[in-house]
Design a protein around this motif. Structure first.
Motif, PDB file in Angstrom:
ATOM      1  N   MET A   1     -13.743  16.917   2.644  1.00 39.86           N
ATOM      2  CA  MET A   1     -12.540  17.716   2.499  1.00 39.86           C
ATOM      3  C   MET A   1     -12.700  18.567   1.238  1.00 39.86           C
ATOM      4  N   LYS A   2     -12.330  19.824   1.332  1.00 44.36           N
ATOM      5  CA  LYS A   2     -12.414  20.745   0.200  1.00 44.36           C
ATOM      6  C   LYS A   2     -11.031  20.949  -0.407  1.00 44.36           C
ATOM      7  N   ALA A   3     -11.016  21.436  -1.628  1.00 41.44           N
ATOM      8  CA  ALA A   3      -9.770  21.756  -2.324  1.00 41.44           C
ATOM      9  C   ALA A   3      -9.940  23.118  -2.989  1.00 41.44           C
ATOM     10  N   LEU A   4      -8.820  23.767  -3.259  1.00 37.89           N
ATOM     11  CA  LEU A   4      -8.812  25.036  -3.960  1.00 37.89           C
ATOM     12  C   LEU A   4      -7.752  24.971  -5.046  1.00 37.89           C
ATOM     13  N   SER A   5      -8.160  25.207  -6.287  1.00 37.82           N
ATOM     14  CA  SER A   5      -7.203  25.271  -7.394  1.00 37.82           C
ATOM     15  C   SER A   5      -6.559  26.650  -7.395  1.00 37.82           C
ATOM     16  N   ILE A   6      -5.232  26.655  -7.444  1.00 34.79           N
ATOM     17  CA  ILE A   6      -4.467  27.888  -7.387  1.00 34.79           C
ATOM     18  C   ILE A   6      -3.500  27.895  -8.565  1.00 34.79           C
ATOM     19  N   THR A   7      -3.486  29.001  -9.269  1.00 30.93           N
ATOM     20  CA  THR A   7      -2.608  29.153 -10.422  1.00 30.93           C
ATOM     21  C   THR A   7      -1.152  28.994  -9.994  1.00 30.93           C
ATOM     22  N   ARG A   8      -0.389  28.293 -10.825  1.00 35.25           N
ATOM     23  CA  ARG A   8       1.049  28.177 -10.573  1.00 35.25           C
ATOM     24  C   ARG A   8       1.730  29.472 -11.018  1.00 35.25           C
ATOM     25  N   PRO A   9       2.752  29.964 -10.413  1.00 36.38           N
ATOM     26  CA  PRO A   9       3.495  29.438  -9.272  1.00 36.38           C
ATOM     27  C   PRO A   9       2.998  29.920  -7.913  1.00 36.38           C
ATOM     28  N   TRP A  10       1.811  30.557  -7.850  1.00 35.89           N
ATOM     29  CA  TRP A  10       1.294  31.023  -6.560  1.00 35.89           C
ATOM     30  C   TRP A  10       1.259  29.898  -5.532  1.00 35.89           C
ATOM     31  N   VAL A  11       0.824  28.711  -5.949  1.00 35.51           N
ATOM     32  CA  VAL A  11       0.711  27.603  -4.993  1.00 35.51           C
ATOM     33  C   VAL A  11       2.088  27.235  -4.433  1.00 35.51           C
ATOM     34  N   GLU A  12       3.116  27.294  -5.246  1.00 36.13           N
ATOM     35  CA  GLU A  12       4.471  27.016  -4.751  1.00 36.13           C
ATOM     36  C   GLU A  12       4.913  28.086  -3.765  1.00 36.13           C
ATOM     37  N   LEU A  13       4.525  29.329  -4.009  1.00 40.05           N
ATOM     38  CA  LEU A  13       4.860  30.397  -3.061  1.00 40.05           C
ATOM     39  C   LEU A  13       4.163  30.178  -1.718  1.00 40.05           C
ATOM     40  N   ILE A  14       2.951  29.632  -1.739  1.00 37.72           N
ATOM     41  CA  ILE A  14       2.280  29.279  -0.480  1.00 37.72           C
ATOM     42  C   ILE A  14       3.082  28.211   0.249  1.00 37.72           C
ATOM     43  N   LEU A  15       3.543  27.218  -0.480  1.00 38.79           N
ATOM     44  CA  LEU A  15       4.335  26.154   0.135  1.00 38.79           C
ATOM     45  C   LEU A  15       5.662  26.669   0.680  1.00 38.79           C
ATOM     46  N   ARG A  16       6.093  27.850   0.218  1.00 43.79           N
ATOM     47  CA  ARG A  16       7.347  28.461   0.665  1.00 43.79           C
ATOM     48  C   ARG A  16       7.136  29.593   1.666  1.00 43.79           C
ATOM     49  N   GLY A  17       5.921  29.768   2.163  1.00 47.28           N
ATOM     50  CA  GLY A  17       5.720  30.756   3.213  1.00 47.28           C
ATOM     51  C   GLY A  17       4.725  31.860   2.941  1.00 47.28           C
ATOM     52  N   LYS A  18       4.166  31.930   1.740  1.00 51.00           N
ATOM     53  CA  LYS A  18       3.119  32.930   1.470  1.00 51.00           C
ATOM     54  C   LYS A  18       1.923  32.569   2.355  1.00 51.00           C
ATOM     55  N   ASP A  19       1.595  33.452   3.277  1.00 57.28           N
ATOM     56  CA  ASP A  19       0.594  33.115   4.290  1.00 57.28           C
ATOM     57  C   ASP A  19      -0.766  33.759   4.064  1.00 57.28           C
ATOM     58  N   VAL A  20      -0.963  34.367   2.910  1.00 57.33           N
ATOM     59  CA  VAL A  20      -2.252  34.952   2.545  1.00 57.33           C
ATOM     60  C   VAL A  20      -2.589  34.521   1.122  1.00 57.33           C
ATOM     61  N   GLU A  21      -3.794  33.990   0.942  1.00 59.81           N
ATOM     62  CA  GLU A  21      -4.300  33.717  -0.403  1.00 59.81           C
ATOM     63  C   GLU A  21      -5.314  34.809  -0.713  1.00 59.81           C
ATOM     64  N   ASN A  22      -5.062  35.582  -1.742  1.00 55.14           N
ATOM     65  CA  ASN A  22      -5.927  36.693  -2.131  1.00 55.14           C
ATOM     66  C   ASN A  22      -7.020  36.187  -3.055  1.00 55.14           C
ATOM     67  N   ARG A  23      -8.264  36.499  -2.706  1.00 55.74           N
ATOM     68  CA  ARG A  23      -9.419  36.088  -3.496  1.00 55.74           C
ATOM     69  C   ARG A  23     -10.392  37.249  -3.615  1.00 55.74           C
ATOM     70  N   THR A  24     -11.151  37.261  -4.707  1.00 56.52           N
ATOM     71  CA  THR A  24     -12.174  38.297  -4.882  1.00 56.52           C
ATOM     72  C   THR A  24     -13.449  37.931  -4.148  1.00 56.52           C
ATOM     73  N   TRP A  25     -13.515  36.743  -3.591  1.00 56.73           N
ATOM     74  CA  TRP A  25     -14.712  36.257  -2.914  1.00 56.73           C
ATOM     75  C   TRP A  25     -14.365  35.744  -1.520  1.00 56.73           C
ATOM     76  N   ASN A  26     -15.330  35.833  -0.651  1.00 58.57           N
ATOM     77  CA  ASN A  26     -15.187  35.411   0.728  1.00 58.57           C
ATOM     78  C   ASN A  26     -15.532  33.925   0.845  1.00 58.57           C
ATOM     79  N   THR A  27     -15.193  33.339   1.970  1.00 55.78           N
ATOM     80  CA  THR A  27     -15.579  31.962   2.265  1.00 55.78           C
ATOM     81  C   THR A  27     -15.867  31.833   3.751  1.00 55.78           C
TER      82      THR A  27
END
Length: 150
Positions: A1-27
């Motif tokens: 299982m992988k994890a991604l560290s996300i700066t607060r409060p962005w992670v809370e916004l994801i939990l509230r419906g933010k459906d895109v995580e913006n990254r400078t790198w692909n996966t």
């Protein structure tokens, strides 16, 4: 299982419906990963959310002290959009994609699905990139997932 560290409060916004995580790198990773709320805080996230999704801010605490750290949820990477391209190679002219209001120009858009908040944050140190958490942390998260509505 992988994890991604996300700066607060962005992670809370994801939990509230933010459906895109913006990254400078692909996966290439697709599927389930753990949402790790980092120690760091970016108040700019609140200003951005106010512009694109003010509904996400309703009831959201604005103090970093009111946002937990550690593993706070899980999500799935459904796809990654790299359609927003630098049309002329000038670093300024970006063609729009259709990833929605949370998508930022010049970023890879990790499209998220099946986001679930854990009942209790699991303490854990974060790392850069997609990383593998300790087995005991993963076990605690998986135990809580049985309590979260699918």
């Amino acid at each position: 299982m992988k994890a991604l560290s996300i700066t607060r409060p962005w992670v809370e916004l994801i939990l509230r419906g933010k459906d895109v995580e913006n990254r400078t790198w692909n996966t290439r990773h697709r599927g389930l990963f753990l949402l790790h709320a980092a120690q760091s805080w970016k108040s700019e996230a609140l200003a951005f959310a106010d512009m694109v999704a003010p509904d996400a801010l309703v009831g959201l605490p604005t103090s970093r002290d009111d946002h937990p750290t550690g593993i706070v949820g899980v999500a799935e990477i459904a796809s990654v959009c790299s359609n927003e391209m630098d049309e002329f190679g000038d670093g300024e002219t970006w063609a729009p994609c259709r990833c929605g209001r949370w998508a930022m120009a010049g970023q890879y858009h990790w499209r998220l699905a099946r986001v679930r908040r854990l009942p209790r944050p699991v303490p854990c140190r974060g790392a850069l990139g997609l990383w593998t958490p300790p087995e005991d942390v993963t076990a605690l998260v998986l135990a809580q997932l049985g309590q979260v509505a699918q």
